[in-house]
Design an enzyme around this catalytic site. Sequence first.
Site, short mmCIF file in Angstrom:
data_model
loop_
_atom_site.label_atom_id
_atom_site.label_comp_id
_atom_site.label_asym_id
_atom_site.label_seq_id
_atom_site.Cartn_x
_atom_site.Cartn_y
_atom_site.Cartn_z
N CYS A 101 -8.60 8.31 -17.46
CA CYS A 101 -8.93 9.29 -16.41
C CYS A 101 -8.88 10.73 -16.92
CB CYS A 101 -8.01 9.12 -15.22
SG CYS A 101 -8.26 7.53 -14.42
N HIS A 123 -8.50 15.62 -11.35
CA HIS A 123 -8.92 14.21 -11.36
C HIS A 123 -8.59 13.61 -10.00
CE1 HIS A 123 -9.35 10.06 -12.22
NE2 HIS A 123 -8.06 9.82 -12.13
N ASN A 152 -11.99 6.73 -7.06
CA ASN A 152 -11.61 7.14 -8.41
C ASN A 152 -12.68 6.62 -9.39
OD1 ASN A 152 -10.47 7.50 -10.93
ND2 ASN A 152 -8.45 6.72 -10.36
O1 UT7 Z 1 -6.44 7.46 -12.11
C1 UT7 Z 1 -5.43 7.00 -12.97
C2 UT7 Z 1 -4.10 7.28 -12.44
N1 UT7 Z 1 -3.88 6.50 -11.24
C3 UT7 Z 1 -3.19 7.00 -10.25
O2 UT7 Z 1 -2.79 8.14 -10.31
C4 UT7 Z 1 -2.87 6.07 -9.09
C5 UT7 Z 1 -1.48 6.34 -8.60
N2 UT7 Z 1 -1.01 5.43 -7.60
C6 UT7 Z 1 -1.46 5.41 -6.30
O3 UT7 Z 1 -2.38 6.11 -5.98
C7 UT7 Z 1 -0.73 4.59 -5.31
O4 UT7 Z 1 0.46 4.11 -5.88
C8 UT7 Z 1 -1.53 3.39 -4.72
C9 UT7 Z 1 -2.62 3.92 -3.81
C10 UT7 Z 1 -2.13 2.59 -5.85
C11 UT7 Z 1 -0.62 2.52 -3.87
O5 UT7 Z 1 0.01 3.29 -2.86
P1 UT7 Z 1 1.60 3.21 -2.62
O6 UT7 Z 1 1.89 4.09 -1.49
O7 UT7 Z 1 2.25 3.50 -3.94
O8 UT7 Z 1 1.78 1.71 -2.19
P2 UT7 Z 1 2.72 0.62 -2.85
O9 UT7 Z 1 2.12 0.12 -4.12
O10 UT7 Z 1 4.13 1.11 -2.87
O11 UT7 Z 1 2.60 -0.51 -1.77
C12 UT7 Z 1 3.17 -0.34 -0.45
C13 UT7 Z 1 2.84 -1.58 0.36
C14 UT7 Z 1 3.19 -2.88 -0.35
O12 UT7 Z 1 3.62 -3.80 0.62
P3 UT7 Z 1 5.20 -4.07 0.85
O13 UT7 Z 1 5.72 -4.55 -0.48
O14 UT7 Z 1 5.77 -2.75 1.26
O15 UT7 Z 1 5.20 -5.10 1.92
C15 UT7 Z 1 1.86 -3.33 -0.89
O16 UT7 Z 1 1.79 -4.73 -1.06
O17 UT7 Z 1 1.43 -1.61 0.61
C16 UT7 Z 1 0.92 -2.89 0.20
N3 UT7 Z 1 -0.46 -2.70 -0.24
C17 UT7 Z 1 -1.50 -2.72 0.60
N4 UT7 Z 1 -1.57 -2.92 1.93
C18 UT7 Z 1 -2.80 -2.88 2.49
C19 UT7 Z 1 -0.89 -2.44 -1.49
N5 UT7 Z 1 -2.24 -2.32 -1.47
C20 UT7 Z 1 -2.63 -2.49 -0.19
C21 UT7 Z 1 -3.88 -2.46 0.46
N6 UT7 Z 1 -3.93 -2.65 1.79
N7 UT7 Z 1 -5.04 -2.22 -0.20
#
Ligand code: UT7
Length: 330
Positions: free
Chosen positions: A117, A257, A287
Amino acid sequence: MTRPIRAAIAGVQGYVPDYILTNAELEKMVNTTDEWITTRTGIKERHILKGENQGSSVMGIEAVKGLLEKTNTDPRNIDLLICATITPDMPTPATANIIAHAVGAANAFSYDLQAACSGFLYALVTGAQFIETGKCRKVVVVGVDKMSSIVDYKDRTTCILFGDGAGAVLLAPNKTGQGIMDSVFGGDGVGEEHLHQKAGGSRKPSSHTTVETKEHYLYQNGQAVFKIAVNKMAEMVEEMMQRNHLSSDDIAFIVPHQANKRILSAVAQRAGVDMEKVMINIDKFGNTTAATIPLCLWQYESQLKPGDHLIMTAFGGGFTWGGAYVVWGK
Ligand code: UT7
């Protein structure tokens, strides 16, 4: 006093494929909701390149052709074309070679650069060095990724994030104080465990097993990447501002980004810059990895004036990160 030669951004052009993958459609593919995607990422839709035998070069060619037309540039006058991508058409030849050939840049040397990225920023500053040293007079830098080719559309944690697209800029010498003024980069291989594709390279070449075990798809530990991304992207902005004696009032736009809208808000807050001064298009494109920054420049081009101070910032797989201070103008 004679000013040093800078590499000015003499033109910008973007390209995204026609097909739009909406959150509503993703709701039918995986266990997710428009509400979750919107509040956690800011993404509403992303463009996807459909069709057989359509690689990243298809989008890169469109962006570069448009750029050359728009800037009235004879392709034979291009000295160098750099393509930043993690989704090349194939391992060899470089996607840059394919693009250069297709647009008629017959006198250019060309190569790919891979910094995930952060790729566009790395390529931009690399291209600028060739202008600053006087080695080249016209350099095209294109950031392109077909993320849909490495995303598992059964994995809700990644498939909602990514889109396909390309953005290209033309760099040319400038002696009036416009162009790429400063940059800073960093990296840490600790990122491998948090963001990678396990197979398809020399360590684990493609096999029936790697396909069956889905090891060609992108894996991301979102939370771990999120925390470091916020810190590093904000640090890059702060360092560029401090080193170049810029206050938040001096800045026309931060060009970040586009990985997550929450990262963009946190970066703006830490830098003390209003959100209106942050380029955002993640809602429309998701992204697009190496294409996010040039796609932002392309979309906001009509709002930019010569002399505007821009700070670019990126973070991605590797880990890789970087920042650049750019004075807009041709
Ligand atoms: O470009 C390269 C660099 N990349 C980045 O900078 C990406 C950085 N990371 C992010 O943007 C975020 O971490 C994500 C958008 C990928 C995820 O968001 P988050 O707020 O960190 O969510 P999480 O991974 O902590 O997941 C929270 C909950 C989980 O459920 P439980 O364990 O709390 O029951 C996940 O299973 O959300 C769940 N979850 C979803 N729910 C509905 C994960 N993906 C989804 C989804 N829809 N698509």
